[in-house]
Scaffold this motif. Structure first.
Motif, PDB file in Angstrom:
ATOM      1  N   ALA A  54      34.880  46.953  40.368  1.00  0.00           N
ATOM      2  CA  ALA A  54      35.371  46.247  41.554  1.00  0.00           C
ATOM      3  C   ALA A  54      34.282  45.447  42.247  1.00  0.00           C
ATOM      4  O   ALA A  54      34.509  44.317  42.699  1.00  0.00           O
ATOM      5  CB  ALA A  54      35.997  47.241  42.528  1.00  0.00           C
ATOM      6  N   LEU A  58      34.426  41.448  43.040  1.00  0.00           N
ATOM      7  CA  LEU A  58      34.306  40.915  44.399  1.00  0.00           C
ATOM      8  C   LEU A  58      33.190  39.883  44.486  1.00  0.00           C
ATOM      9  O   LEU A  58      33.341  38.838  45.133  1.00  0.00           O
ATOM     10  CB  LEU A  58      34.053  42.045  45.390  1.00  0.00           C
ATOM     11  N   ARG A  80      44.022  43.597  39.105  1.00  0.00           N
ATOM     12  CA  ARG A  80      43.608  44.469  40.184  1.00  0.00           C
ATOM     13  C   ARG A  80      44.176  44.022  41.538  1.00  0.00           C
ATOM     14  O   ARG A  80      43.534  43.264  42.275  1.00  0.00           O
ATOM     15  CB  ARG A  80      42.080  44.519  40.252  1.00  0.00           C
ATOM     16  N   ASP A  82      44.369  45.668  44.286  1.00  0.00           N
ATOM     17  CA  ASP A  82      43.511  46.114  45.384  1.00  0.00           C
ATOM     18  C   ASP A  82      42.337  45.172  45.590  1.00  0.00           C
ATOM     19  O   ASP A  82      42.020  44.772  46.725  1.00  0.00           O
ATOM     20  CB  ASP A  82      43.023  47.546  45.134  1.00  0.00           C
ATOM     21  N   VAL A  83      41.705  44.780  44.495  1.00  0.00           N
ATOM     22  CA  VAL A  83      40.571  43.875  44.598  1.00  0.00           C
ATOM     23  C   VAL A  83      41.026  42.476  45.013  1.00  0.00           C
ATOM     24  O   VAL A  83      40.315  41.769  45.733  1.00  0.00           O
ATOM     25  CB  VAL A  83      39.782  43.835  43.277  1.00  0.00           C
ATOM     26  N   ALA A  87      39.328  40.532  48.001  1.00  0.00           N
ATOM     27  CA  ALA A  87      38.635  39.274  47.706  1.00  0.00           C
ATOM     28  C   ALA A  87      39.267  38.074  48.389  1.00  0.00           C
ATOM     29  O   ALA A  87      38.726  36.966  48.309  1.00  0.00           O
ATOM     30  CB  ALA A  87      38.625  39.047  46.192  1.00  0.00           C
TER      31      ALA A  87
END
Length: 222
Positions: A54, A58, A80, A82-83, A87
Motif C-alpha cells: 500500500a 500511495l 485496491r 482502500d488505497v 490516494a
C-alpha cells in the motif's frame, strides 16, 4: 453544482483511450511517461501493480494524480479500493476474482468510479450494477494476463449489440493485445473505447497513443 462523482462519470462518458501501466521503476521515468501519454490524448491512466504494498501504491499515486489533474484525465487504481480512497483516485478497477464490485462500492462510496473486468459474454451480461464501466477481454493472448485464454472478438460484437439495443448503457472498453495493427478489426467488431498496456509501453509512448487516439476519433462513442 455537480458532485465529484457526477464530474467523474461525465468525464468517463467522454473517454476513448485508457492506458494501464505499472510504476515503471526499471525505466525510472514514471512522471515523463504519464506526461507523454496524457499529452498525447489518453483519457484514463491506471496504476496496476499486483505485488506492490500500500505504501508504494500511495507514493506512486501522487504522480498519477498530479498528471491526471494537469490534463483533465481520470486516475484509476487497480485492485485496491482502500488505497484508491487514500490516494484520492478517481476510480478503482476490480476483476472477477478480486473484491466484488458491490463490496468495492461500499469501500469507495458513491463519488468514486468502479470498473469491472469481464472475460465472457455471460460475465458481461451479469456485470454488477455497482460498476460504472466494464472491460471486455483479453481479446488476444497477452503476457500481462498469463494463463488467461483470449476471448477473441465475439465478446466485442456482443457488447456492442447490447449497447445498441439499450440492454447495457454503461461505457465499456475492449482490452487485451490491442495495438495499431489490430485496432481496425477491434473497431470493426464494434468497440469505440480501448484499453492498452504494451501498445503504450514502447520507446515512443506519445506517438503510439496519438496514433491510436487518432484512429478512434473517427468513430462515434457508443
Amino acid at each position: 453544482m455537480p458532485s465529484p462523482g457526477d464530474r467523474r462519470r461525465e468525464r468517463l462518458e467522454r473517454a476513448r483511450l485508457y492506458v494501464v501501466t505499472g510504476a515503471r521503476e526499471e525505466q525510472d521515468d514514471l512522471a515523463s511517461f504519464l506526461e507523454a501519454v496524457l499529452a498525447a490524448g489518453a483519457d484514463i491512466v491506471q496504476l496496476r501493480d499486483k505485488e506492490a504494498e500500500a505504501g508504494d501504491l500511495l507514493r506512486w499515486s501522487r504522480e498519477f494524480r498530479a498528471a491526471a489533474d494537469r490534463h483533465d484525465a481520470l486516475f484509476v487504481l487497480n485492485d485496491r479500493p482502500d488505497v484508491a480512497v487514500a490516494a484520492g483516485a478517481d476510480g478503482v478497477h476490480v476483476g472477477q476474482n478480486d473484491l466484488p464490485a458491490a463490496w468495492a462500492r461500499q469501500v469507495v462510496g458513491q463519488e468514486v468510479l468502479v470498473g469491472l473486468s469481464t472475460h465472457s459474454t455471460a460475465e458481461f451480461d451479469a456485470g454488477a450494477s455497482e460498476a460504472d464501466y466494464l472491460c471486455v477481454g483479453p481479446l488476444y493472448a497477452t503476457p500481462t494476463k498469463p494463463g488467461r485464454p483470449p476471448t477473441g472478438l465475439e465478446i466485442v460484437s456482443h457488447a456492442a449489440a447490447r449497447a445498441r439495443n439499450g440492454a447495457e448503457g454503461r461505457p465499456w472498453f475492449a482490452i487485451g493485445g490491442i495495438d495499431g495493427e489490430r485496432l481496425a478489426g477491434v473497431v470493426a467488431a464494434g468497440a469505440t473505447r480501448i484499453v492498452v498496456v504494451r501498445a503504450a509501453a514502447g520507446p515512443h509512448p506519445a506517438a503510439s497513443v496519438k496514433a491510436l487516439g487518432g484512429a478512434l476519433s473517427g468513430f462515434p462513442v457508443s
